[in-house]
Design a protein around this motif. Structure first.
Motif, PDB file in Angstrom:
ATOM      1  N   PHE A   2     -38.632 103.738  48.391  1.00 37.32           N
ATOM      2  CA  PHE A   2     -38.136 103.748  47.071  1.00 37.32           C
ATOM      3  C   PHE A   2     -39.148 104.341  46.262  1.00 37.32           C
ATOM      4  O   PHE A   2     -40.133 103.811  45.940  1.00 37.32           O
ATOM      5  N   ASN A  54     -39.477  98.336  49.752  1.00 36.50           N
ATOM      6  CA  ASN A  54     -40.991  98.965  49.815  1.00 36.50           C
ATOM      7  C   ASN A  54     -42.102  98.307  50.655  1.00 36.50           C
ATOM      8  O   ASN A  54     -42.697  98.673  51.505  1.00 36.50           O
ATOM      9  N   THR A  73     -34.503 101.164  36.645  1.00 38.18           N
ATOM     10  CA  THR A  73     -35.340 101.489  37.634  1.00 38.18           C
ATOM     11  C   THR A  73     -35.634 100.573  38.631  1.00 38.18           C
ATOM     12  O   THR A  73     -35.438 100.376  39.870  1.00 38.18           O
ATOM     13  N   ARG A 122     -28.804 107.109  45.190  1.00 39.96           N
ATOM     14  CA  ARG A 122     -29.783 106.229  45.651  1.00 39.96           C
ATOM     15  C   ARG A 122     -28.880 105.578  46.971  1.00 39.96           C
ATOM     16  O   ARG A 122     -27.952 105.360  46.956  1.00 39.96           O
ATOM     17  N   SER A 153     -45.366 100.900  43.316  1.00 47.60           N
ATOM     18  CA  SER A 153     -46.408 101.732  44.065  1.00 47.60           C
ATOM     19  C   SER A 153     -47.789 100.970  44.256  1.00 47.60           C
ATOM     20  O   SER A 153     -48.617 100.939  45.075  1.00 47.60           O
ATOM     21  N   GLY A 202     -39.919 107.104  42.377  1.00 51.94           N
ATOM     22  CA  GLY A 202     -39.528 107.461  41.150  1.00 51.94           C
ATOM     23  C   GLY A 202     -40.230 108.630  40.704  1.00 51.94           C
ATOM     24  O   GLY A 202     -41.175 109.071  41.328  1.00 51.94           O
ATOM     25  N   THR A 221     -41.567 101.406  40.402  1.00 51.20           N
ATOM     26  CA  THR A 221     -41.118 101.492  41.803  1.00 51.20           C
ATOM     27  C   THR A 221     -42.126 100.671  42.654  1.00 51.20           C
ATOM     28  O   THR A 221     -41.790 100.468  44.003  1.00 51.20           O
ATOM     29  N   GLU A 236     -32.330 100.798  48.429  1.00 45.72           N
ATOM     30  CA  GLU A 236     -33.625 101.070  47.846  1.00 45.72           C
ATOM     31  C   GLU A 236     -33.922  99.841  46.816  1.00 45.72           C
ATOM     32  O   GLU A 236     -33.134  99.574  45.982  1.00 45.72           O
ATOM     33  N   SER A 237     -35.059  99.463  46.832  1.00 45.43           N
ATOM     34  CA  SER A 237     -35.593  98.290  45.868  1.00 45.43           C
ATOM     35  C   SER A 237     -37.228  98.332  46.095  1.00 45.43           C
ATOM     36  O   SER A 237     -37.898  98.914  46.989  1.00 45.43           O
ATOM     37  N   VAL A 238     -38.134  97.569  45.093  1.00 43.20           N
ATOM     38  CA  VAL A 238     -39.333  97.537  45.133  1.00 43.20           C
ATOM     39  C   VAL A 238     -39.554  96.550  46.613  1.00 43.20           C
ATOM     40  O   VAL A 238     -40.409  96.669  47.388  1.00 43.20           O
ATOM     41  N   ALA A 269     -32.796 100.360  41.019  1.00 48.77           N
ATOM     42  CA  ALA A 269     -32.568 101.572  41.893  1.00 48.77           C
ATOM     43  C   ALA A 269     -31.360 102.160  41.426  1.00 48.77           C
ATOM     44  O   ALA A 269     -30.471 102.560  42.370  1.00 48.77           O
ATOM     45  N   SER A 323     -44.247 107.412  40.263  1.00 50.55           N
ATOM     46  CA  SER A 323     -44.650 106.659  41.684  1.00 50.55           C
ATOM     47  C   SER A 323     -46.079 107.204  42.025  1.00 50.55           C
ATOM     48  O   SER A 323     -46.381 108.224  41.959  1.00 50.55           O
TER      49      SER A 323
END
Length: 475
Positions: free
Chosen positions: A193, A273, A249, A264, A228, A195, A226, A268-270, A252, A198
């Motif tokens: 995921f 990750n 955001t 998307r 990072s 952006g 996102t 997808e999501s934080v 997602a 990021s």
């Protein structure tokens, strides 16, 4: 008790983000409670000669640093090859005897900096600079040796102006690699995921190191995007949490950043990750929240804050607000999304530092980027707070006109009363966005004028040539 022994080492840095080296190393020395002496003043070149107490100390340092390519047990260095040989011939046998044993394989690795040599040329150098006086007795193993002897020729920092002879020669035993492999492991190219803004893997790890992230810490990113910056902090053992005002955001629901991706993915999501790297047990949550209106209770404490606020270029700087009083019924309140207004950089960083002063533990760190138009930069204009001490300031140049600075603050005193952050002096940070877009418009106008002038010159030349051709045909 006798005094501790100091050993010589070469810290070999990757030649990028040069301005970030000292900030990272100093932070790690503090985090790991390590002592270091400088035999040469740190410079822009990638080889720093230092003294530390043992191999274990430098291994701890290299096990965290992403700036380091590796660390070498230094046996000799000089600007003259004959002098280097003399140093090695008179070297205390205690330095090399443990590594020159019949059961230990070895290899000699020859490298050059700023001067590319073919394999044949490298082999020739080994033969010419023959180190056969060293009592190496083990078998040769070029793939996975027990002992790697390292020989480096340093030709300076200008690959287009290579001197005839190296400026310096280094020889020693390779001890350990740095953490450069994390750049590939956490690369955005393979991240689930991402952006538009990021943060790349290398700088994310640098920020976690400057925040002194360690196992058991609680670390917040108030502009998480996102996520990072949460990844390396969790990798180093911290529990991570984030907030962001952008609902789309965090859920997602924004347009994908990858060109080849049309929509998307549903997962997808934080959190995805963190799960991707096996760090889900360090992930607490992300919350839709306005950083100008902190939701945390008094007494809530953080070990570090790592963040990269929006600059107002690719992502807007916004906070909840309205220029008129909204009329909302009770039925609308549950699904109402508050309107937003511009969140000026001066106010944003004022709020961020004030929040850090209130919620960081004593000794905790705030690590944040601040954008600048380079011609307007002045250290006096940096955000300030009486409870926070600026301990590192590293510049990343983005263009000839724009850069951003990674600022690291450490909390040195508690907030006993309501304290107002000192505002930045003129020109304020709020000028950045306006100046940036004005400059872009000026650059476009200059290019258009230049192109139109070039086309006019070409047309003039064409007319002149056709006129000459006409005259020639008439004659």
């Amino acid at each position: 008790m006798g005094s501790k022994v100091w050993k010589k080492y070469v810290l070999w840095f990757a030649h990028d983000l040069v301005d970030f080296r000292m900030a990272e190393i100093s932070s790690l020395l503090s985090l790991l409670s390590l002592d270091m002496k400088w035999l040469q003043e740190p410079a822009d070149h990638p080889f720093w000669i230092v003294q530390m107490h043992s191999d274990e100390c430098v291994m701890k340092l290299a096990a965290r640093s992403i700036s380091l390519r590796g660390v070498v047990d230094l046996w000799g260095y000089s600007d003259n090859i004959e002098d280097l040989h003399q140093q090695l011939k008179t070297l205390d046998p205690a330095c090399y005897q443990p590594y020159f044993q019949p059961h230990l394989s070895f290899k000699v690795e020859v490298e050059t900096f700023s001067n590319h040599l073919s394999m044949d040329e490298l082999i020739q150098k080994i033969e010419v600079f023959c180190f056969d006086y060293l009592p190496v007795v083990g078998p040769v193993n070029l793939k996975s040796p027990d002992v790697k002897l390292w020989f480096m020729e340093y030709y300076g920092l200008e690959p287009n102006n290579i001197p005839e002879k190296p400026y310096f020669y280094y020889f020693g035993r390779w001890i350990i690699d740095g953490q450069r492999h994390l750049m590939k492991k956490f690369s955005l190219k393979t991240r689930k995921f991402i952006g538009n803004t990021s943060m790349d893997a290398q700088i994310s790890v640098l920020m976690a190191n400057q925040a002194k992230a360690k196992s058991g810490d609680l670390i917040l990113d108030p502009f998480v995007g996102t996520g990072s910056l949460l990844v390396p902090a969790a990798h180093f053992g911290a529990y991570v949490i984030g907030t962001d005002i952008d609902f789309l955001t965090l859920h997602a629901q924004t347009r994908p950043s990858r060109i080849t991706q049309k929509v998307r993915a549903p997962d997808e999501s934080v959190r995805a990750n963190l799960c991707q790297y096996g760090l889900e047990n360090r992930y607490i949550d992300v919350i839709v929240a306005d950083s100008s209106l902190p939701l945390w209770v008094h007494g809530f404490e953080l070990d570090a804050i790592i963040t990269d606020p929006p600059y107002g270029i690719r992502e807007p700087t916004e906070r909840v607000g309205s220029h008129k009083i909204p009329q909302i019924t009770e039925e609308q309140a549950a699904k109402h999304i508050p309107s937003k207004i511009d969140y000026g950089h001066d106010h944003l960083y004022q709020d961020l530092l004030h929040f850090a002063a209130r919620h960081l533990v004593l000794g905790g760190r705030l690590v944040t980027f601040v954008p600048f138009f380079r011609e307007l930069y002045c250290e006096e204009n940096l955000p300030k707070h009486p409870c926070l001490k600026l301990v590192a300031n590293s510049e990343q140049v983005l263009s000839a006109y724009v850069s951003r600075r990674l600022l690291t603050y450490e909390k040195v005193s508690a907030v006993n009363t309501e304290v107002c952050v000192e505002r930045a002096l003129e020109p304020s940070l709020d000028i950045f966005r306006v100046k940036y877009f004005n400059h872009c418009e000026e650059s476009r106008q200059v290019r258009r004028k230049k192109n139109s002038g070039f086309r006019g010159h070409v047309n003039s030349d064409s007319n002149e040539k056709s006129s000459v051709a006409s005259e020639t045909s008439t004659i």
